[in-house]
Design a protein around this motif. Structure first.
Motif, PDB file in Angstrom:
ATOM      1  N   LYS A 587       0.821  -1.206   0.000  1.00 37.66           N
ATOM      2  CA  LYS A 587       0.000   0.000   0.000  1.00 37.66           C
ATOM      3  C   LYS A 587       0.859   1.262   0.000  1.00 37.66           C
ATOM      4  O   LYS A 587       0.391   2.339  -0.334  1.00 37.66           O
ATOM      5  N   THR A 588       2.089   1.130   0.395  1.00 35.92           N
ATOM      6  CA  THR A 588       2.998   2.275   0.432  1.00 35.92           C
ATOM      7  C   THR A 588       3.918   2.241  -0.788  1.00 35.92           C
ATOM      8  O   THR A 588       4.023   1.231  -1.479  1.00 35.92           O
ATOM      9  N   ARG A 589       4.568   3.337  -1.099  1.00 36.38           N
ATOM     10  CA  ARG A 589       5.524   3.394  -2.205  1.00 36.38           C
ATOM     11  C   ARG A 589       6.907   2.980  -1.712  1.00 36.38           C
ATOM     12  O   ARG A 589       7.233   3.096  -0.537  1.00 36.38           O
ATOM     13  N   MET A 590       7.734   2.544  -2.655  1.00 35.49           N
ATOM     14  CA  MET A 590       9.081   2.111  -2.337  1.00 35.49           C
ATOM     15  C   MET A 590      10.085   3.246  -2.519  1.00 35.49           C
ATOM     16  O   MET A 590       9.832   4.220  -3.228  1.00 35.49           O
ATOM     17  N   HIS A 591      11.251   3.080  -1.883  1.00 41.72           N
ATOM     18  CA  HIS A 591      12.277   4.130  -1.924  1.00 41.72           C
ATOM     19  C   HIS A 591      13.059   4.104  -3.245  1.00 41.72           C
ATOM     20  O   HIS A 591      13.387   5.158  -3.803  1.00 41.72           O
ATOM     21  N   ILE A 592      13.356   2.921  -3.761  1.00 43.79           N
ATOM     22  CA  ILE A 592      14.163   2.754  -4.979  1.00 43.79           C
ATOM     23  C   ILE A 592      13.247   2.410  -6.148  1.00 43.79           C
ATOM     24  O   ILE A 592      12.243   1.724  -6.001  1.00 43.79           O
ATOM     25  N   THR A 593      13.613   2.870  -7.346  1.00 46.66           N
ATOM     26  CA  THR A 593      12.784   2.604  -8.531  1.00 46.66           C
ATOM     27  C   THR A 593      12.731   1.107  -8.819  1.00 46.66           C
ATOM     28  O   THR A 593      13.635   0.343  -8.450  1.00 46.66           O
TER      29      THR A 593
END
Length: 971
Positions: A587-593
């Motif tokens: 549900k959250t976004r990640m730090h690295i692409t």
């Protein structure tokens, strides 16, 4: 309690040319000055002291001429709050067991009546009176820090100096006499108290006093199917009833397998018949409902059952809903209501919820008003401590609050603690661990011919395991270089951390920090199994970074997986099982692409998805199963944290041991999603794994059980003897609950139980620059730290810091060191209901008389037994202990309380035997000292409350001669 050695400061005296002391310091200095100067007095000895004791008086009186008058003024000890009256302090010596005082008290009363002893209390004077000095006539004065008590004269390190300066003596004498005029005269009250003790009580008063203080339990007839409480349970029940009377409830921590259900049912039963309870609310896990129903219904206790999780649920508008029904019951609660919560540790985090920003606790909102309305509450659990001391305070908050300062707005405050030892000493807490039960059984003499301690259940002997073998097995984390690098390069980090509140035991404060839920969940998966890690990676690769769009990432992820599958289409892989990548994402976004993450994680995922992949952790488990199932035909329980891991182990264990072993699991797969089986299905699996403990005839028996902590509470699986912590738990309570599935009493005296904890090798390598390496080390350090704190409460451990350790339950555990709350567990069982009911009936009939009896009593009576005995009721640390001492062989006799009560029971008109009171006191002190030696307790920590000499009929004259011959040299 081990006796503490008393180190004394060496006595140093400065003497004049005649050899008399003029100054001194150290232990016993006060007595040295009494010996030197009291004989010089011819008229009056004036003494100013913060304390005066009968033993102190005995020490000094032999150095004073009989015609000399004593004048005593007792003042306030500087810097201390006076907790007892002067009279109480003086008469407390009547209960001491170290010095015979009857003749001293008799002589003192004669002095008082003839005007040769005057005592006054100056503590309440407006001007504080702190001085400590003695004036012999007008010849000399010595002053210093020594009080006129045994401690002040003989034990404490004090300083004293003497003066013959007539001007100084006159000044002190005048000041003393002025103070005496305004001080309170204690003579009449003290004479009355001492004469009451000098004059023997009746035998019935001794019997009644004992009944009143012990507050024994009646034996109630039970229906078929209800288990009678055994002796160690009776001790807990009696204490719980006293706690209910004094505090309105109790927190009872009893190790798994010691019968919390029987204890709770007996408490409800014993509160019900005397008109104080007409409503019992039972809140417990559904898995133990059947046991509770059996024990309560067969005691004819009416109750309402509610599942443990109902208190967490929001209110419902439906009248038949359990939440609605429970709220109605709680709203009607009053002084006739008893609330019993089994497995109360489910509510261990409610205080954190209240203190943090998570919102109000529904548990407190519902329970606390009922308690304030007068309901009695009993919290039962085997594991109160989980992660921090706020867990303990969360449970204590549910108990009736108390007045810390009645003068401060009459506000009540919850019970609370700062450490495990403080928790163990709380009067509202009862702790019953395995070491306590073994200690009581050993004290009872319940040891078989092979030296094994047993617990007597009616006609059946049961044994705790002979020993606990604790193993800490190291394993190599799978794909450690690749995954350690990926974690350290932040491929498992979410873009923004979530706020997190937690309680710090060291600071005893609520702390705030940021938490990365994705990182922590991924790390848990890595420590669990390859399949769990693969699932975490799949979710990772379906989640965009902060700068990416879900649609683009979904297509990119699908392309990457298709390409990966095409490259390895000839190999045996598990299906990726990913159709809708957006539903698989976090549900959250990640730090690295995603592109950067995929380059490293895709090859890792491919390896993890190979169906024949076996990690070192599984190979360690395989060896455990081979050793304990194939070689010794035992049974093994495996605890995991991830449903996927449970299914992973089920699949490969079935494949590995096909045809040799039956593998059971409480997790199933539904449409490729693992989940817990329904309650009845899980219960069926548990019975098939442990049919004997469930009295169940199974068509198919499992040799290995894979389960989660959902089945780690309240389930008896004693058919097994091996528990494997495959995945590490978060809290200490989970560790002890897991162990409790097998750590139970059985008929087998040679049973040995094994506990295995699987630990990654990486924790043995410290001082790493790797973030994830240090996080893993910290996670296992935290588990061990929490375990050790819980161990201090429960009295034994279930994991080892070493590779292998063994605990022999009969000898290795230092019970007194590990817990301070064992002495209340007194054996009061063994005889039938008729005897107990008769004693209780006497107490209820004469309760008002019992409350008015003096604090200390001596008496004697004739009886039909051939040997002279003395009964003494001792008090140690606010608890009472009845003992019997045989005068013929000078030995203590092991008898339970009911047998002793039967021995001393008598009617109100029972006459005293013609035994001298001084001799009764001497024998009582000898018996008390023998008990202290046996229990290894310092005699100055014990008081004798009442003593009854039991004289064989027609042998009184002979007994008196025996007493005189025995004790002539003691005075």
């Amino acid at each position: 309690m081990p006796r503490k050695s008393k180190s004394k400061l060496a006595l140093v005296l400065q003497s004049n040319p005649d050899g008399q002391p003029i100054a001194g310091v150290g232990s016993g200095v006060g007595l040295e000055f009494i010996k030197a100067y009291f004989p010089e007095a011819q008229n009056i000895i004036r003494i100013a002291s913060a304390y005066f004791s009968l033993v102190g008086y005995k020490l000094g009186r032999k150095y004073v001429a009989s015609e000399v008058q004593f004048q005593i003024i007792v003042g306030r000890e500087e810097g201390k709050h006076v907790r007892a009256t002067v009279i109480d302090e003086i008469t407390a010596d009547l209960g001491q067991c170290d010095t015979d005082l009857w003749k001293t008290v008799f002589e003192l009363v004669e002095r008082m009546k003839s005007g040769r002893f005057i005592i006054r209390d100056a503590r309440e004077m407006q001007v504080p009176f702190h001085c400590k000095f003695s004036i012999c006539d007008s010849k000399l004065i010595w002053h210093g820090s020594s009080n006129y008590s045994r401690r002040g004269l003989c034990q404490s390190a004090e300083q004293v100096s003497v003066s013959r300066d007539s001007e100084r003596i006159c000044l002190f004498t005048n000041w003393y006499d002025d103070v005496a005029q305004n001080a309170q005269d204690l003579l009449a009250e003290l004479i009355k108290k001492l004469e009451d003790w000098l004059n023997l009580a009746t035998p019935f008063e001794i019997y009644l006093k004992t009944l009143f203080l012990l507050n024994n339990l009646a034996e109630y007839p039970l229906c078929l199917g209800a288990y009678s409480p055994v002796y160690y349970q009776k001790g807990v029940i009696a204490r719980a009833l006293r706690q209910a009377n004094e505090y309105g409830g109790a927190l009872i921590i009893a190790a798994t397998g010691l019968g919390k259900t029987v204890i709770g049912a007996e408490i409800a039963l014993r509160l019900q018949p005397i008109g104080r309870t007409n409503q019992v609310i039972l809140i417990a896990p559904s898995g133990v409902r059947e046991n509770w129903e059996q024990q309560l219904e067969n005691r004819n206790v009416y109750f309402k059952f509610f599942n443990i999780d109902v208190l967490f649920r929001k209110a419902s508008q439906q009248s038949h809903h359990q939440t609605t029904q429970l709220e109605k019951q709680l709203q009607r609660a009053n002084h006739n209501t008893v609330i019993i919560i089994d497995e109360a540790h489910f509510y261990r985090n409610e205080l954190l919820r209240e203190k943090s920003k998570r919102g109000k606790s529904l548990v407190y909102e519902r329970i606390v008003p009922a308690i304030k309305a007068g309901a009695k509450i009993f919290l039962l659990t085997a594991t109160a401590y989980g992660t921090d001391f706020l867990n303990l305070n969360s449970l204590l908050y549910l108990l009736p609050h108390r007045f810390y300062n009645p003068n401060l707005f009459d506000e009540q405050s919850p019970w609370k603690i700062n450490n495990a030892e403080e928790f163990s000493r709380l009067p509202i807490v009862t702790i019953l661990g395995l070491p306590h039960v073994l200690k009581m059984a050993r004290n009872r003499g319940d040891i078989d011919t092979n030296g094994r301690t047993f617990i007597q259940f009616g006609d059946e002997r049961r044994y705790l395991p002979k020993s606990l073998k604790l193993y800490s097995l190291r394993y190599q984390l799978f794909l450690q270089p690749e995954l350690q690098s990926a974690f350290d390069r932040r491929y498992f980090d979410q873009a923004f951390k979530s706020p997190h509140e937690w309680f710090d035991d060291d600071r005893m404060a609520l702390c705030e920090s940021a938490i990365d839920t994705v990182y922590n969940a991924s790390l848990t998966s890595w420590l669990s199994s390859p399949i769990a890690m693969a699932d975490s990676i799949e979710q990772n690769l379906a989640t965009p970074s902060y700068s990416e769009q879900f649609e683009r990432v979904s297509q990119l992820t699908l392309n990457l997986w298709q390409q990966s599958a095409a490259n390895v289409h000839n190999q045996d892989y598990y299906s990726l099982n990913v159709v809708d990548t957006q539903n698989r994402s976090y549900k959250t976004r990640m730090h690295i692409t995603l592109e950067e993450r995929s380059n490293t994680l895709m090859p890792v995922l491919a390896q993890l998805r190979q169906s024949n992949y076996r990690d070192d952790k599984f190979l360690k488990l395989q060896k455990i199963i081979e050793d304990h199932c194939l070689d010794t035909r035992g049974k093994v329980i495996i605890f995991v944290k991830r449903y996927l891991t449970a299914q992973y182990l089920l699949t490969i264990l079935q494949r590995t041991f096909s045809g040799a072993l039956n593998i059971g699991c409480t997790v199933e797969t539904d449409e490729d999603n693992p989940r817990l089986k329904a309650g009845l299905q899980r219960f069926e699996v548990l019975k098939q794994f442990s049919p004997r403990s469930h009295n169940y005839k199974a068509n198919r028996e499992y040799d290995v059980l894979i389960c989660t902590d959902a089945d780690g509470v309240g389930v008896d699986l004693q058919d097994a003897d091996t528990v494997v912590n495959y995945d590490p738990p978060e809290g200490a309570d989970e560790l002890f609950q897991r162990a409790g599935r097998v750590l139970r009493m059985t008929a087998n005296p040679e049973r040995v139980v094994q506990f295995y904890t699987l630990v990654p090798l990486i924790i043995d390598q410290r001082d790493s620059l790797s973030r994830v390496h240090n996080d893993i080390c910290e996670r296992f350090d935290r588990i061990l730290h929490r375990h050790n704190k819980s161990k201090r409460i429960l009295g034994s451990g279930v994991i080892s810091e070493e590779e292998h350790s063994e605990i022999t339950l009969d000898s290795d555990l230092d019970v007194e060191q590990l817990t301070r709350d064992s002495k209340f567990l007194t054996d009061i069982g063994g005889l039938g209901a008729e005897s107990m009911l008769s004693h209780v009936a006497v107490l209820e009939q004469y309760r008002n008389c019992a409350e008015e009896l003096p604090e200390y009593l001596l008496s004697a009576r004739s009886y039909s037994k051939p040997q002279p005995r003395i009964f003494v009721l001792l008090k140690h640390e606010s608890k009472y202990y009845p003992i019997l001492f045989n005068l013929s062989n000078k030995k203590l006799e092991k008898q339970d309380e009911i047998a002793i009560l039967d021995l001393i029971a008598c009617i109100e008109s029972e006459p005293c035997a013609a035994i001298q009171a001084a001799e009764i006191e001497k024998i009582a002190n000898q018996a008390a000292r023998a008990w202290c030696d046996f229990e290894n307790i310092s005699v100055d920590q014990v008081s004798k409350i009442c003593s009854l000499y039991l004289v064989p009929i027609d042998k009184i004259a002979k007994i008196n001669r025996l007493l005189n011959d025995t004790f002539n040299d003691e005075e």
